[in-house]
Design a protein around this motif. Structure first.
Motif, PDB file in Angstrom:
ATOM      1  N   ARG A 298      -7.377  27.032   1.684  1.00 19.59           N
ATOM      2  CA  ARG A 298      -7.429  26.395   0.344  1.00 19.59           C
ATOM      3  C   ARG A 298      -6.565  27.300  -0.744  1.00 19.59           C
ATOM      4  O   ARG A 298      -6.001  26.516  -1.546  1.00 19.59           O
ATOM      5  N   GLU A 299      -6.640  28.578  -0.510  1.00 15.17           N
ATOM      6  CA  GLU A 299      -5.865  29.421  -1.400  1.00 15.17           C
ATOM      7  C   GLU A 299      -4.222  29.204  -1.164  1.00 15.17           C
ATOM      8  O   GLU A 299      -3.516  28.903  -2.485  1.00 15.17           O
TER       9      GLU A 299
ATOM     10  N   TRP B 120       0.148  26.041   9.170  1.00 13.78           N
ATOM     11  CA  TRP B 120      -1.215  25.526   9.772  1.00 13.78           C
ATOM     12  C   TRP B 120      -1.917  25.116   8.404  1.00 13.78           C
ATOM     13  O   TRP B 120      -2.496  24.225   8.757  1.00 13.78           O
ATOM     14  N   HIS B 121      -1.613  25.702   7.346  1.00  6.47           N
ATOM     15  CA  HIS B 121      -2.677  25.390   6.170  1.00  6.47           C
ATOM     16  C   HIS B 121      -2.497  23.847   5.636  1.00  6.47           C
ATOM     17  O   HIS B 121      -3.167  23.425   4.844  1.00  6.47           O
ATOM     18  N   ARG B 122      -1.330  23.198   5.954  1.00 14.09           N
ATOM     19  CA  ARG B 122      -0.960  22.134   5.477  1.00 14.09           C
ATOM     20  C   ARG B 122      -1.533  21.010   6.287  1.00 14.09           C
ATOM     21  O   ARG B 122      -1.386  19.729   5.821  1.00 14.09           O
TER      22      ARG B 122
ATOM     23  N   GLU C 292      -3.470  25.599  -2.759  1.00 16.33           N
ATOM     24  CA  GLU C 292      -3.579  25.767  -4.055  1.00 16.33           C
ATOM     25  C   GLU C 292      -2.311  26.500  -4.807  1.00 16.33           C
ATOM     26  O   GLU C 292      -1.732  26.190  -5.770  1.00 16.33           O
ATOM     27  N   GLY C 293      -1.861  27.536  -3.925  1.00 16.60           N
ATOM     28  CA  GLY C 293      -0.518  28.367  -4.319  1.00 16.60           C
ATOM     29  C   GLY C 293       0.841  27.185  -4.413  1.00 16.60           C
ATOM     30  O   GLY C 293       1.887  27.782  -4.891  1.00 16.60           O
ATOM     31  N   GLU C 294       0.500  26.122  -3.656  1.00 14.33           N
ATOM     32  CA  GLU C 294       1.810  25.511  -3.459  1.00 14.33           C
ATOM     33  C   GLU C 294       1.651  24.299  -4.290  1.00 14.33           C
ATOM     34  O   GLU C 294       2.251  23.358  -4.640  1.00 14.33           O
ATOM     35  N   GLY C 295       0.560  24.044  -5.169  1.00 11.62           N
ATOM     36  CA  GLY C 295       0.394  23.137  -6.168  1.00 11.62           C
ATOM     37  C   GLY C 295      -0.587  21.985  -5.853  1.00 11.62           C
ATOM     38  O   GLY C 295      -0.932  20.986  -6.563  1.00 11.62           O
ATOM     39  N   VAL C 296      -1.233  22.162  -4.609  1.00 11.42           N
ATOM     40  CA  VAL C 296      -2.165  21.005  -4.301  1.00 11.42           C
ATOM     41  C   VAL C 296      -3.364  21.295  -4.786  1.00 11.42           C
ATOM     42  O   VAL C 296      -4.017  22.567  -5.031  1.00 11.42           O
ATOM     43  N   GLU C 297      -3.729  20.309  -5.649  1.00  9.05           N
ATOM     44  CA  GLU C 297      -5.193  20.428  -6.166  1.00  9.05           C
ATOM     45  C   GLU C 297      -6.291  19.799  -5.458  1.00  9.05           C
ATOM     46  O   GLU C 297      -6.202  18.735  -4.738  1.00  9.05           O
ATOM     47  N   PHE C 298      -7.579  20.319  -5.598  1.00  6.65           N
ATOM     48  CA  PHE C 298      -8.781  20.056  -4.857  1.00  6.65           C
ATOM     49  C   PHE C 298      -9.630  19.185  -5.902  1.00  6.65           C
ATOM     50  O   PHE C 298      -9.774  19.759  -7.002  1.00  6.65           O
ATOM     51  N   MET C 299     -10.002  18.149  -5.527  1.00  6.48           N
ATOM     52  CA  MET C 299     -11.169  17.482  -6.419  1.00  6.48           C
ATOM     53  C   MET C 299     -12.422  18.158  -6.416  1.00  6.48           C
ATOM     54  O   MET C 299     -12.814  19.085  -5.564  1.00  6.48           O
TER      55      MET C 299
ATOM     56  N   GLY D 144     -10.490  17.095   3.992  1.00  7.77           N
ATOM     57  CA  GLY D 144     -11.167  18.262   3.670  1.00  7.77           C
ATOM     58  C   GLY D 144     -10.490  19.279   4.570  1.00  7.77           C
ATOM     59  O   GLY D 144      -9.868  19.176   5.476  1.00  7.77           O
ATOM     60  N   ILE D 145     -10.946  20.623   4.357  1.00  6.64           N
ATOM     61  CA  ILE D 145     -10.478  21.698   5.242  1.00  6.64           C
ATOM     62  C   ILE D 145     -11.528  21.979   6.373  1.00  6.64           C
ATOM     63  O   ILE D 145     -12.783  21.883   6.096  1.00  6.64           O
ATOM     64  N   SER D 146     -11.037  21.948   7.563  1.00  6.32           N
ATOM     65  CA  SER D 146     -12.070  21.899   8.661  1.00  6.32           C
ATOM     66  C   SER D 146     -11.919  23.402   9.022  1.00  6.32           C
ATOM     67  O   SER D 146     -11.223  24.042   9.774  1.00  6.32           O
ATOM     68  N   THR D 147     -12.984  24.258   8.469  1.00  4.83           N
ATOM     69  CA  THR D 147     -13.164  25.558   8.681  1.00  4.83           C
ATOM     70  C   THR D 147     -14.022  25.838  10.142  1.00  4.83           C
ATOM     71  O   THR D 147     -14.819  25.037  10.451  1.00  4.83           O
ATOM     72  N   PRO D 148     -13.110  26.721  10.805  1.00  5.49           N
ATOM     73  CA  PRO D 148     -13.620  27.115  12.228  1.00  5.49           C
ATOM     74  C   PRO D 148     -14.887  27.689  12.183  1.00  5.49           C
ATOM     75  O   PRO D 148     -15.616  28.273  10.890  1.00  5.49           O
TER      76      PRO D 148
END
Length: 108
Positions: free
Chosen positions: A78-79, A54-56, A82-89, A63-67
Motif C-alpha cells: 500500500r505504501e 510486484w506491488h502493482r 500510494e508513493g506512486e500516486g495510487v489512492e485507496f478508497m 484489494g491487496i492480497s496480504t500473505p
C-alpha cells in the motif's frame, strides 16, 4: 523459462508507476486466463531476480492480497502504491476503473 512465464514477466515489468493490474488480468494477457495463481508464484519466486514491480499487482476486487505470514508486506504494498500516486478508497481498495492498466496488443 516457459513462454507463459516469460510473457507474464514482460507484462509485469511494463506496468507503469501509478497503475495496477490484477493477477487474473496478467494471467489472461500472458495467455492463460485461469492462471492467476501462477502469477502469484511468479511474483513470489522471481520479483527480486527480475526486478518486478510486484506491488502493482492486486486482486480482482482492487484489494491487496496480504500473505498469511503477516501484515507487513501488505502495508508495504500500500505504501509503495500510494508513493506512486495510487489512492485507496475508504474500504481499502483501489478503484480499478481509475488505476487499472491494460497492456498494449504486443503482449497479447
Amino acid at each position: 523459462m516457459l513462454p507463459f512465464t516469460e510473457r507474464a514477466v514482460k507484462i509485469i515489468k511494463e506496468i507503469p508507476a501509478g497503475r495496477v493490474m490484477t493477477y487474473g488480468q496478467v494471467a489472461s494477457a500472458a495467455g492463460n486466463p485461469r492462471g492467476a495463481r501462477q502469477i502469484s508464484r511468479i511474483l513470489h519466486s522471481m520479483s527480486a531476480k527480475y526486478e518486478l514491480p510486484w506491488h502493482r499487482i492486486i486482486n480482482a476486487q482492487g484489494g491487496i492480497s496480504t500473505p498469511t505470514d503477516g501484515e507487513e508486506k501488505g502495508g508495504l504494498q500500500r505504501e509503495l502504491l500510494e508513493g506512486e500516486g495510487v489512492e485507496f478508497m475508504r474500504n481499502g481498495k483501489v478503484d480499478l476503473t481509475v488505476y487499472r492498466w491494460f497492456p498494449e496488443e504486443e503482449f497479447i
